[in-house]
Write an enzyme that holds these catalytic residues in place. Structure first.
Site, PDB file in Angstrom:
ATOM      1  N   ASP A  59       0.834  -1.198   0.000  1.00 21.79           N
ATOM      2  CA  ASP A  59       0.000   0.000   0.000  1.00 21.79           C
ATOM      3  C   ASP A  59       0.872   1.253   0.000  1.00 21.79           C
ATOM      4  O   ASP A  59       1.979   1.237  -0.534  1.00 21.79           O
ATOM      5  CB  ASP A  59      -0.941  -0.047   1.218  1.00 21.79           C
ATOM      6  CG  ASP A  59      -2.294   0.580   0.935  1.00 21.79           C
ATOM      7  OD1 ASP A  59      -2.340   1.808   0.723  1.00 21.79           O
ATOM      8  OD2 ASP A  59      -3.304  -0.142   0.924  1.00 21.79           O
ATOM      9  N   HIS A  92      -3.999   5.924   3.528  1.00 22.59           N
ATOM     10  CA  HIS A  92      -4.673   4.702   3.062  1.00 22.59           C
ATOM     11  C   HIS A  92      -4.026   3.444   3.654  1.00 22.59           C
ATOM     12  O   HIS A  92      -4.708   2.572   4.207  1.00 22.59           O
ATOM     13  CB  HIS A  92      -4.597   4.698   1.536  1.00 22.59           C
ATOM     14  CG  HIS A  92      -5.409   3.664   0.841  1.00 22.59           C
ATOM     15  ND1 HIS A  92      -4.900   2.434   0.488  1.00 22.59           N
ATOM     16  CD2 HIS A  92      -6.690   3.686   0.378  1.00 22.59           C
ATOM     17  CE1 HIS A  92      -5.838   1.747  -0.159  1.00 22.59           C
ATOM     18  NE2 HIS A  92      -6.929   2.482  -0.238  1.00 22.59           N
ATOM     19  N   SER A 109     -11.431  -0.832  -0.771  1.00 23.76           N
ATOM     20  CA  SER A 109     -10.141  -0.811  -0.069  1.00 23.76           C
ATOM     21  C   SER A 109     -10.297  -1.152   1.398  1.00 23.76           C
ATOM     22  O   SER A 109      -9.384  -1.682   2.021  1.00 23.76           O
ATOM     23  CB  SER A 109      -9.520   0.592  -0.126  1.00 23.76           C
ATOM     24  OG  SER A 109      -8.854   0.804  -1.323  1.00 23.76           O
TER      25      SER A 109
END
Length: 319
Positions: free
Chosen positions: A50, A87, A246
């Protein structure tokens, strides 16, 4: 290998400074019931491919066993895995935030996290080569699970090869299905690597098990998990609620850590990738939603126990 791969776009619902609660998504997939059996993912290694991670976050720092940077952030320094987007930190928290110090808890609060930074910058984009190198690195590090909440429109043969090689080496590869959906089961939206058959592709639903309109539809969706208003960790010791496939994928990555740990103890041996996948699918509830949208159904870790209970009750009724 032109073009780029990006984090699956997400919506930030809110940022929060101080939290001490169990996220709804963790509850509805029945993770606490697995913890009650003494199963928290201990000795299972999960690679998070990520945007990096805030390795000093109090809910994460004890779970992180290492990492490597494959992007050009920080001059390409290999040990620079800072998260400039948020994220990756959020995904890591859903998988394995520690449950012993307030804050939140992840699905597998004793699993180990390997932070593999393959998306750079504040917008979270990367080259296919970075993702491929990250997958190969995770395999070399002998992880059990690779979690990827990223995707791109191009079917790149080298990416598929890297995924196939990971699976051949016994690694479970989990990927967010993508957020290009239109709520129509008949139109296909493909995001790679999620669209590869070898990958466990995860779509999104609300905690009430209603389909998220944005969740991609295609024949490779394996199951769905909570992906709306998901509370997890953010950089700078913060927390936040985000929405997207996600957020659904790391619920499955964490669940696989619990399942692998529990079932290998039960069988008293190592299980193959396909055996663990079969155990995952046993732990789903069918939904009244097309399979192109929901696959085998909703992640529900206690499904086998509840089936056994129902069978026992109906057996007693027929005696």
């Amino acid at each position: 290998m032109n073009g780029e791969i990006r984090l699956i776009p997400y919506v930030t619902n809110e940022q929060i400074m101080d939290v001490n609660e169990l996220p709804e998504g963790i509850k509805v997939i029945k993770a606490p019931e697995m913890w009650a059996k003494g199963v928290k993912g201990k000795n299972i290694k999960v690679a998070v491919l990520d945007t990096g991670c805030d390795t000093s976050h109090p809910d994460l720092k004890n779970q992180i066993i290492g990492g490597k940077n494959f992007t050009d952030d920080d001059g390409g320094k290999e040990d620079a895995i800072s998260d400039y987007n948020g994220h990756g930190t959020h995904v890591a928290g859903t998988i394995a935030a520690n449950d012993s110090n307030g804050g939140i808890a992840g699905v597998a609060p004793e699993a180990s996290l390997l932070i593999v930074k393959v998306l750079g910058g504040e917008n979270g984009s990367g080259q296919y080569e970075w993702i491929i190198n990250g997958i190969n690195y995770a395999v070399e590090q002998k992880v059990d699970i690779i979690s990827m909440s990223l995707g791109g429109p191009s079917d790149v043969p080298e990416l598929k090869e890297a995924v196939k090689n990971a699976v051949k080496n016994g690694v479970l590869v989990v990927c967010a299905a993508g957020n290009e959906g239109d709520g129509d089961e008949r139109t296909e939206e493909l995001s790679y690597p999620a669209a590869y058959n070898e990958v466990i592709a995860v779509g999104s639903v609300s905690v009430a098990r209603e389909l998220s309109e944005f969740s991609n539809a295609n024949k490779e969706i394996d199951l769905v998990a909570p992906g709306e208003n998901i509370l997890s960790t953010l950089p700078n010791k913060k927390y936040g609620k985000l929405t997207g496939t996600s957020m659904a994928a790391p619920h499955v990555s964490g669940a696989l850590a619990l399942i692998k740990s529990y079932e290998e103890e039960s069988f008293q041996r190592k299980l193959s990738e396909s055996e663990v996948f079969a155990q995952l699918i046993r732990r789903t509830l069918p939904l009244d939603i097309a399979k192109t949208l929901a696959g085998n159904g909703f992640l529900y870790l206690t499904a086998p126990d509840e089936l056994a209970e129902k069978a026992e009750q109906s057996h007693l009724l027929t005696l």
